[in-house]
Design a protein around this motif. Structure first.
Motif, PDB file in Angstrom:
ATOM      1  N   GLN A 222       0.801  -1.224   0.000  1.00 20.18           N
ATOM      2  CA  GLN A 222       0.000   0.000   0.000  1.00 20.18           C
ATOM      3  C   GLN A 222       0.834   1.275   0.000  1.00 20.18           C
ATOM      4  N   SER A 223       2.148   1.155   0.147  1.00 12.97           N
ATOM      5  CA  SER A 223       2.989   2.348   0.152  1.00 12.97           C
ATOM      6  C   SER A 223       4.050   2.340  -0.941  1.00 12.97           C
ATOM      7  N   GLY A 224       4.388   1.147  -1.464  1.00 10.72           N
ATOM      8  CA  GLY A 224       5.425   1.055  -2.483  1.00 10.72           C
ATOM      9  C   GLY A 224       6.831   1.173  -1.929  1.00 10.72           C
ATOM     10  N   VAL A 225       7.007   1.089  -0.610  1.00 15.86           N
ATOM     11  CA  VAL A 225       8.330   1.202  -0.012  1.00 15.86           C
ATOM     12  C   VAL A 225       9.187   0.011  -0.414  1.00 15.86           C
ATOM     13  N   ARG A 226      10.452   0.264  -0.666  1.00 14.11           N
ATOM     14  CA  ARG A 226      11.379  -0.819  -0.988  1.00 14.11           C
ATOM     15  C   ARG A 226      11.625  -1.667   0.260  1.00 14.11           C
ATOM     16  N   LYS A 241       0.816  11.540  13.938  1.00  8.50           N
ATOM     17  CA  LYS A 241       0.014  12.761  13.902  1.00  8.50           C
ATOM     18  C   LYS A 241      -0.080  13.325  12.485  1.00  8.50           C
ATOM     19  N   ARG A 242       1.058  13.390  11.803  1.00  7.08           N
ATOM     20  CA  ARG A 242       1.061  13.893  10.424  1.00  7.08           C
ATOM     21  C   ARG A 242       0.729  12.798   9.415  1.00  7.08           C
ATOM     22  N   ARG A 243       0.644  11.601   9.886  1.00  5.52           N
ATOM     23  CA  ARG A 243       0.312  10.439   9.038  1.00  5.52           C
ATOM     24  C   ARG A 243       1.280  10.299   7.861  1.00  5.52           C
ATOM     25  N   ARG A 244       2.552  10.175   8.225  1.00  2.76           N
ATOM     26  CA  ARG A 244       3.561   9.968   7.190  1.00  2.76           C
ATOM     27  C   ARG A 244       4.750   9.223   7.788  1.00  2.76           C
ATOM     28  N   ILE A 245       5.496   8.569   6.904  1.00  2.00           N
ATOM     29  CA  ILE A 245       6.687   7.814   7.294  1.00  2.00           C
ATOM     30  C   ILE A 245       7.874   8.376   6.529  1.00  2.00           C
ATOM     31  N   ARG A 246       8.932   8.653   7.246  1.00  2.00           N
ATOM     32  CA  ARG A 246      10.136   9.214   6.630  1.00  2.00           C
ATOM     33  C   ARG A 246      11.028   8.087   6.123  1.00  2.00           C
ATOM     34  N   ILE A 247      11.448   8.222   4.874  1.00  2.00           N
ATOM     35  CA  ILE A 247      12.369   7.258   4.257  1.00  2.00           C
ATOM     36  C   ILE A 247      13.694   7.973   4.040  1.00  2.00           C
ATOM     37  N   ARG A 248      14.732   7.556   4.755  1.00  2.00           N
ATOM     38  CA  ARG A 248      16.037   8.193   4.633  1.00  2.00           C
ATOM     39  C   ARG A 248      16.971   7.322   3.805  1.00  2.00           C
ATOM     40  N   GLU A 249      17.567   7.931   2.798  1.00  2.37           N
ATOM     41  CA  GLU A 249      18.539   7.210   1.993  1.00  2.37           C
ATOM     42  C   GLU A 249      19.811   7.002   2.808  1.00  2.37           C
ATOM     43  N   PRO A 250      20.467   5.852   2.665  1.00  3.21           N
ATOM     44  CA  PRO A 250      21.678   5.598   3.469  1.00  3.21           C
ATOM     45  C   PRO A 250      22.819   6.556   3.153  1.00  3.21           C
ATOM     46  N   LYS A 251      22.882   7.059   1.910  1.00  2.00           N
ATOM     47  CA  LYS A 251      23.980   7.939   1.520  1.00  2.00           C
ATOM     48  C   LYS A 251      23.600   9.418   1.666  1.00  2.00           C
ATOM     49  N   ASP A 252      22.330   9.751   1.471  1.00  2.00           N
ATOM     50  CA  ASP A 252      21.906  11.148   1.542  1.00  2.00           C
ATOM     51  C   ASP A 252      20.750  11.262   2.527  1.00  2.00           C
ATOM     52  N   ARG A 253      21.080  11.451   3.811  1.00  2.00           N
ATOM     53  CA  ARG A 253      20.058  11.547   4.842  1.00  2.00           C
ATOM     54  C   ARG A 253      19.478  12.951   4.967  1.00  2.00           C
ATOM     55  N   SER A 254      20.063  13.935   4.248  1.00  2.00           N
ATOM     56  CA  SER A 254      19.586  15.309   4.350  1.00  2.00           C
ATOM     57  C   SER A 254      18.334  15.549   3.516  1.00  2.00           C
ATOM     58  N   ASN A 255      18.025  14.664   2.584  1.00  2.00           N
ATOM     59  CA  ASN A 255      16.886  14.863   1.695  1.00  2.00           C
ATOM     60  C   ASN A 255      15.982  13.628   1.724  1.00  2.00           C
ATOM     61  N   PRO A 256      15.204  13.454   2.809  1.00  2.00           N
ATOM     62  CA  PRO A 256      14.382  12.243   2.932  1.00  2.00           C
ATOM     63  C   PRO A 256      13.146  12.288   2.043  1.00  2.00           C
ATOM     64  N   ARG A 257      12.568  11.131   1.826  1.00  2.00           N
ATOM     65  CA  ARG A 257      11.299  11.001   1.113  1.00  2.00           C
ATOM     66  C   ARG A 257      10.237  10.596   2.115  1.00  2.00           C
ATOM     67  N   TYR A 258       9.005  10.978   1.883  1.00  2.00           N
ATOM     68  CA  TYR A 258       7.927  10.650   2.801  1.00  2.00           C
ATOM     69  C   TYR A 258       6.847   9.859   2.074  1.00  2.00           C
ATOM     70  N   PRO A 263      -5.883   6.114   5.515  1.00  2.00           N
ATOM     71  CA  PRO A 263      -6.760   5.640   6.596  1.00  2.00           C
ATOM     72  C   PRO A 263      -6.770   4.123   6.757  1.00  2.00           C
ATOM     73  N   ALA A 264      -6.768   3.393   5.628  1.00  2.00           N
ATOM     74  CA  ALA A 264      -6.773   1.930   5.717  1.00  2.00           C
ATOM     75  C   ALA A 264      -5.449   1.396   6.247  1.00  2.00           C
ATOM     76  N   LEU A 265      -4.355   2.160   6.033  1.00  2.00           N
ATOM     77  CA  LEU A 265      -3.034   1.717   6.460  1.00  2.00           C
ATOM     78  C   LEU A 265      -2.727   2.132   7.898  1.00  2.00           C
ATOM     79  N   LEU A 266      -3.483   3.076   8.442  1.00  2.00           N
ATOM     80  CA  LEU A 266      -3.199   3.612   9.765  1.00  2.00           C
ATOM     81  C   LEU A 266      -3.186   2.551  10.867  1.00  2.00           C
ATOM     82  N   PRO A 267      -4.207   1.673  10.976  1.00  2.00           N
ATOM     83  CA  PRO A 267      -4.145   0.643  12.036  1.00  2.00           C
ATOM     84  C   PRO A 267      -2.976  -0.315  11.865  1.00  2.00           C
ATOM     85  N   VAL A 268      -2.583  -0.581  10.616  1.00  2.00           N
ATOM     86  CA  VAL A 268      -1.433  -1.461  10.359  1.00  2.00           C
ATOM     87  C   VAL A 268      -0.154  -0.827  10.893  1.00  2.00           C
ATOM     88  N   VAL A 269       0.035   0.468  10.580  1.00  2.00           N
ATOM     89  CA  VAL A 269       1.239   1.173  11.022  1.00  2.00           C
ATOM     90  C   VAL A 269       1.276   1.277  12.543  1.00  2.00           C
TER      91      VAL A 269
END
Length: 372
Positions: A222-226, A241-258, A263-269
């Motif tokens: 449901q998120s397409g995360v690797r 609270k913001r309903r998001r997950i931060r994805i930090r690259e191992p080489k470039d942690r200064s520019n994360p993806r979210y 709603p359907a994924l919220l109870p899972v998370v």
């Protein structure tokens, strides 16, 4: 700020105490050719001393002069063991690919005999689907050659102190795009949640891990995360609270993806959030995800179940639903729009094959009419 604990007394030679994360840890020390080599951090002195003994034994068995491929491979493996790499990593990264190299060259082959032409021959022959006798054989993937086999061969020259021959590295081949319909994904995850485990007497065993496994696979779908990215997520990366997950690259942690928490994924998370911010969502990282997928692939007898295919399924579902190419690129974390564009071609190819299936309903009556 608590008081710093006193430095513990050393009880074994060849080990040293180091303050790490607020506690004293131990590591092995060994001087090799005038330079100091250190081992990995250990909790107890006994473990660090075992590392020291293993490193010392490895230094003793290493040959002073490496002349053959077999000797070089042994030296590479011994060096990896001295660094304290896990046995399963050594098997997958070194021994399995060393075995493949030794199907083309003998162990006693001098390294000086393996020149650029020999390596080019190896690359060409490994990509063929038949052997010299004409018998069928599985061809070697160009990605495996460039990421595993050739680096090991290059390392053999390095440990022998010989120049590495110049050769053309095979181009990276994008993996085949295979995907499931979202209704198929939902059905597979539901089967995992309802799967029963029984003992040898047939009694049902309470298996709580299946719920967590289903949640992890649903998060990927449901998120397409690797899978590798999922293995790096900690509790601090999840913002309920913001309903998001931060994805930090191992080489470039200064520019994360979210990635958004729907709603359907919220109870899972919420079920997956670890107790402490520094704790990983998936203890063991990507290896745990790979083992999880292999387990359920065998149990459900579904060859298409993997983290990569679930990610592909997410991407194709987004494009099929009409989401723009740029938006899907952002969701998937693709650096190039061409990576995302490959999914459109896969969808179009699938539609063309589906449409072609209708031809048989018109061709057969026509053939029968001509014969009559």
């Amino acid at each position: 700020m608590g008081r710093r604990p006193n430095k513990p007394k050393r009880r074994f030679p060849g080990v040293s105490a180091v303050m790490s994360e607020g506690v004293w840890k131990w590591r092995a020390l060994l001087r090799v050719d005038g330079r100091q080599v250190v081992g990995t951090y250990r909790v107890t002195q006994e473990e660090a001393y075992e590392d020291h003994q293993r490193m010392h034994a490895t230094r003793v068995v290493l040959p002073s002069e490496i002349l053959t491929l077999g000797t070089a491979i042994d030296a590479v493996v011994a060096a990896a063991e001295a660094r304290g790499l896990p046995p399963e990593t050594i098997v997958k990264t070194f021994r399995a690919h060393a075995k493949y190299l030794l199907t083309f060259w003998r162990a006693e082959t001098p390294l000086t005999q393996i020149d650029a032409k020999e390596i080019e021959w190896f690359i060409t022959e490994s990509g063929k689907s038949v052997d010299e006798e004409g018998e069928p054989k599985p061809p070697r993937s160009p990605n495996t050659l460039r990421q595993k086999d050739l680096p090991l061969l290059r390392r053999c020259f390095e440990v022998a102190g010989l120049p590495v021959p110049e050769f053309t590295v095979p181009k990276h081949r994008p993996p085949e795009l295979r995907f499931l319909e979202m209704k198929e994904v939902a059905a597979l995850i539901e089967r995992i949640r309802r799967e029963e485990f029984t003992d040898k007497n047939g009694a049902v065993i309470e298996a709580t891990a299946r719920e967590r496994h289903a949640d992890l696979l649903q998060l990927v779908a449901q998120s397409g995360v690797r899978p590798g990215e999922l293995g790096r997520i900690t509790g601090a990366d999840i913002d309920i609270k913001r309903r998001r997950i931060r994805i930090r690259e191992p080489k470039d942690r200064s520019n994360p993806r979210y990635i958004e928490i729907t709603p359907a994924l919220l109870p899972v998370v919420k079920r997956l959030v670890p107790e402490t911010p520094d704790e990983l969502v998936v203890p063991g990282g990507m290896n745990t995800m790979s083992n999880l997928c292999r387990h359920w692939k065998r149990r459900l007898k579904e060859s298409r179940l993997s983290g990569r295919i679930l990610r592909h399924s997410f991407c194709t579902a987004q494009l099929t639903a009409g989401v723009s190419l740029n938006q899907v690129q952002s969701l998937m974390g693709h650096k190039s729009i061409r990576s995302t564009d490959r999914y459109i071609h896969a969808i179009d190819t699938g539609r063309a094959k589906a449409a072609a299936l209708l031809d048989e309903f018109f061709e057969k009556p026509q053939a029968g009419h001509q014969s009559g």
